[in-house]
Design an enzyme around this catalytic site. Structure first.
Site, short mmCIF file in Angstrom:
data_model
loop_
_atom_site.label_atom_id
_atom_site.label_comp_id
_atom_site.label_asym_id
_atom_site.label_seq_id
_atom_site.Cartn_x
_atom_site.Cartn_y
_atom_site.Cartn_z
N GLY A 219 0.88 -1.20 0.56
CA GLY A 219 0.01 0.08 -0.29
C GLY A 219 0.83 0.95 -0.07
N CYS A 220 2.17 1.24 1.11
CA CYS A 220 2.75 2.93 0.92
C CYS A 220 3.35 2.86 -0.51
CB CYS A 220 3.16 2.28 1.61
SG CYS A 220 2.81 2.05 3.35
N THR A 221 3.90 1.61 -0.85
CA THR A 221 4.55 1.16 -2.27
C THR A 221 3.86 2.36 -3.74
OG1 THR A 221 6.38 -0.06 -1.78
CG2 THR A 221 5.97 0.56 -3.51
#
Length: 151
Positions: free
Chosen positions: A43-45
């Site tokens: 998700g952060c990527t």
């Protein structure tokens, strides 16, 4: 939780591009603060790669993208290098800045949150979750037209 219209809490954090101080951009640029839970997770990527891919659009609108999480500076530097992030990734190890912006969950983890700070240093927009790039760009467009962004 920080609210639209509040003075954005100033901070200085170590980043992948040296010390970053929010107030240094006051009067010059809007700032898109991205609080994210962890480096190098799916998700952060996705979130930070979307910011990277739209960086020229942010810059055209006079905005600086800055990402913040409690990870170490070394971890941020490694991830920034491998992912081509040319905007600052700030290390907030004690979560003090995240707390000041209402981006800490009750159980202590980071709540994914995007905050747009206008050129005068006021909070113009806050959204938890993963807002679309187009939504953030629309906020910046409204600010550039002198309008209040929609919530």
């Amino acid at each position: 939780m920080i609210r639209v219209g509040d003075q954005a809490p100033d901070f200085t954090l170590e980043s992948t591009q040296g010390p970053f101080r929010l107030s240094a951009l006051r009067g010059e640029r809007a700032v898109v603060l991205i609080f994210y839970p962890r480096n190098n997770t799916p998700g952060c990527t996705r979130q930070l790669c979307a910011a990277r891919d739209a960086l020229s659009e942010y810059e055209k609108r006079g905005a600086q993208v800055v990402a913040v999480n409690p990870g170490s500076l070394a971890s941020h530097q490694k991830w920034a290098a491998s992912s081509g992030f040319t905007f600052p990734l700030c290390s907030d190890p004690d979560k003090e800045v995240a707390r000041a912006y209402g981006a800490v969950k009750p159980q202590g983890g980071i709540q994914r949150t995007v905050v747009v700070v206008d050129r005068q240093g006021r909070v113009a927009w806050v959204k938890q979750g993963l807002p679309a790039t187009e939504e953030i760009l629309a906020v910046l467009d409204a600010l550039n037209r002198g309008e209040e962004p929609l919530p």
